[in-house]
Enzyme design. Structure first.
Site, PDB file in Angstrom:
ATOM      1  N   LYS A  63    -128.092   2.243  60.170  1.00 10.02           N
ATOM      2  CA  LYS A  63    -128.795   3.464  59.747  1.00 10.02           C
ATOM      3  C   LYS A  63    -128.058   4.697  60.268  1.00 10.02           C
ATOM      4  O   LYS A  63    -127.851   5.671  59.544  1.00 10.02           O
ATOM      5  CB  LYS A  63    -130.251   3.449  60.252  1.00 10.02           C
ATOM      6  CG  LYS A  63    -131.112   2.408  59.531  1.00 10.02           C
ATOM      7  CD  LYS A  63    -132.486   2.224  60.179  1.00 10.02           C
ATOM      8  CE  LYS A  63    -133.217   1.049  59.530  1.00 10.02           C
ATOM      9  NZ  LYS A  63    -134.555   0.798  60.074  1.00 10.02           N
TER      10      LYS A  63
ATOM     11  N   GLN B 231    -138.013   1.791  65.300  1.00 14.39           N
ATOM     12  CA  GLN B 231    -137.607   0.488  64.757  1.00 14.39           C
ATOM     13  C   GLN B 231    -138.637  -0.578  65.145  1.00 14.39           C
ATOM     14  O   GLN B 231    -139.030  -0.684  66.311  1.00 14.39           O
ATOM     15  CB  GLN B 231    -136.208   0.121  65.277  1.00 14.39           C
ATOM     16  CG  GLN B 231    -135.612  -1.125  64.650  1.00 14.39           C
ATOM     17  CD  GLN B 231    -135.364  -1.008  63.143  1.00 14.39           C
ATOM     18  OE1 GLN B 231    -135.145   0.091  62.625  1.00 14.39           O
ATOM     19  NE2 GLN B 231    -135.397  -2.110  62.442  1.00 14.39           N
TER      20      GLN B 231
ATOM     21  N   ASP C  75    -140.059   6.605  57.594  1.00 13.06           N
ATOM     22  CA  ASP C  75    -140.352   5.213  57.242  1.00 13.06           C
ATOM     23  C   ASP C  75    -141.545   5.116  56.288  1.00 13.06           C
ATOM     24  O   ASP C  75    -141.769   4.061  55.695  1.00 13.06           O
ATOM     25  CB  ASP C  75    -140.708   4.418  58.518  1.00 13.06           C
ATOM     26  CG  ASP C  75    -139.539   3.582  59.025  1.00 13.06           C
ATOM     27  OD1 ASP C  75    -138.725   3.144  58.192  1.00 13.06           O
ATOM     28  OD2 ASP C  75    -139.463   3.383  60.249  1.00 13.06           O
TER      29      ASP C  75
HETATM   30  N1  GUN Z   1    -137.976  -3.374  60.916  1.00 11.97           N
HETATM   31  C1  GUN Z   1    -137.704  -4.058  59.784  1.00 11.97           C
HETATM   32  N2  GUN Z   1    -137.689  -3.234  58.724  1.00 11.97           N
HETATM   33  C2  GUN Z   1    -137.954  -1.994  59.195  1.00 11.97           C
HETATM   34  C3  GUN Z   1    -138.045  -0.721  58.568  1.00 11.97           C
HETATM   35  O1  GUN Z   1    -137.912  -0.542  57.349  1.00 11.97           O
HETATM   36  N3  GUN Z   1    -138.323   0.320  59.403  1.00 11.97           N
HETATM   37  C4  GUN Z   1    -138.505   0.155  60.731  1.00 11.97           C
HETATM   38  N4  GUN Z   1    -138.785   1.238  61.453  1.00 11.97           N
HETATM   39  N5  GUN Z   1    -138.416  -1.016  61.328  1.00 11.97           N
HETATM   40  C5  GUN Z   1    -138.128  -2.082  60.565  1.00 11.97           C
END
Ligand code: GUN
Length: 302
Positions: free
Chosen positions: A53, A97, A120
């Protein structure tokens, strides 16, 4: 053989477009959009996801940083840290996350992020607004699926779609956009008829619904759940599942929910794993961060 929907190439295209739009926006005097990724504890998969990311953010001109905390951090300490980012005018997007350590209530944490910085799309306000067809920050994976359907020109209007998996972060927002009215406020609707299947859908019913679907979107994390006899010839199959397995040679690899080898002989279009929805998720997170930055700047002027 099915047409392969190359999410990796599409994500590069989306990110290149975004890079141009961000550069254009900054030429009007705005600072770079900025993203903060919070990582609690040491989960190797989460560390890889966050690294990807950050790399993508920097590529498109978003300033991005990871903030790491020990797994022993308390829920209240995490929420205090999030609130400081909410109040920081130099921050546009905040991402925590997941998964978080067991003692921490993920729902409480997601709701601590300011909705306008919630890139998110996990905050109750954003979930609610999406469900009401209002403009919202939408979970990036779901947005990635919708963007793939649009850009690869997969017709959804009046079509029959099955979403396999009912998670609140993936299955739910995908089903929500698929069935919604395109003419409503947020323009995200796709006018399909949608069936949601989940772990308690009897196998024969899962097979029945999938076999009658024009579009199958699966997000379960069960490798090879979707077999060729469950797919209507010519259907579009979007695989959101990602499971890390060890093969017979002791090598780890990523696999989806779909038995790709056999389903790709029946389907009209199919996404690979890896290289399908995964890269699009990251691209759409960048889209959300830029959207958040634009809205925040607009509101500052009012
Ligand atoms: N863990 C797995 N997928 C995601 C996501 O799309 N966002 C976040 N913050 N954590 C994750």
């Amino acid at each position: 053989m099915a047409r392969v929907l190359d999410g990796k190439a599409l994500a590069t295209e989306v990110k290149n477009e975004l890079k141009g739009r961000i550069a254009q926006w900054m030429s009007n005097g705005y600072r770079a959009p900025s993203l903060r990724c919070i990582l609690v504890g040491e989960n190797p998969a989460s560390e890889t996801y966050v690294k990807n990311k950050i790399t993508s953010a920097l590529e498109v001109g978003i300033s991005a940083e990871t903030i790491k905390y020990n797994a022993s951090m308390s829920e209240d300490e995490l929420i205090t840290a999030i609130k400081a980012l909410n109040d920081d005018n130099d921050v546009d997007g905040i991402l925590v996350q997941l998964p978080l350590p067991d003692m921490i209530d993920e729902r409480r944490v997601c709701n601590a992020v300011a909705p306008e910085k919630d890139v998110d799309g996990f905050h109750i306000i954003n979930v609610g607004q999406l469900c009401l067809d209002m403009p919202a920050l939408v979970p990036a994976t779901a947005l990635g699926v919708v963007e793939m359907l649009k850009r690869f020109k997969i017709e959804t209007f009046g079509k029959s779609a099955v979403v396999v998996g009912r998670s609140k972060n993936v299955g739910l927002p995908i089903a929500m956009m698929l069935h919604s009215d395109k003419d409503h406020d947020n323009g995200l609707g796709m006018d399909a008829t949608v069936t949601i299947c989940h772990r308690y859908t009897p196998t024969d019913e899962l097979e029945f619904y999938c076999r009658h679907a024009d579009i199958i979107i699966t997000a379960t994390g069960v490798p090879k759940l979707i077999k060729s006899h469950m797919v209507k010839p010519g259907a579009t199959v979007i695989d959101v599942g990602i499971t890390r397995i060890t093969d017979e040679n002791g090598k780890t690899k990523l696999v989806g929910d779909v038995d790709y080898e056999e389903v790709s002989k029946i389907a009209g279009a199919i996404t690979p794993v890896p290289g399908g929805v995964g890269p699009m998720t990251v691209a759409m997170l960048m889209h959300n961060t830029f959207l958040a930055a634009q809205h925040l700047r607009k509101n500052e002027l009012q």
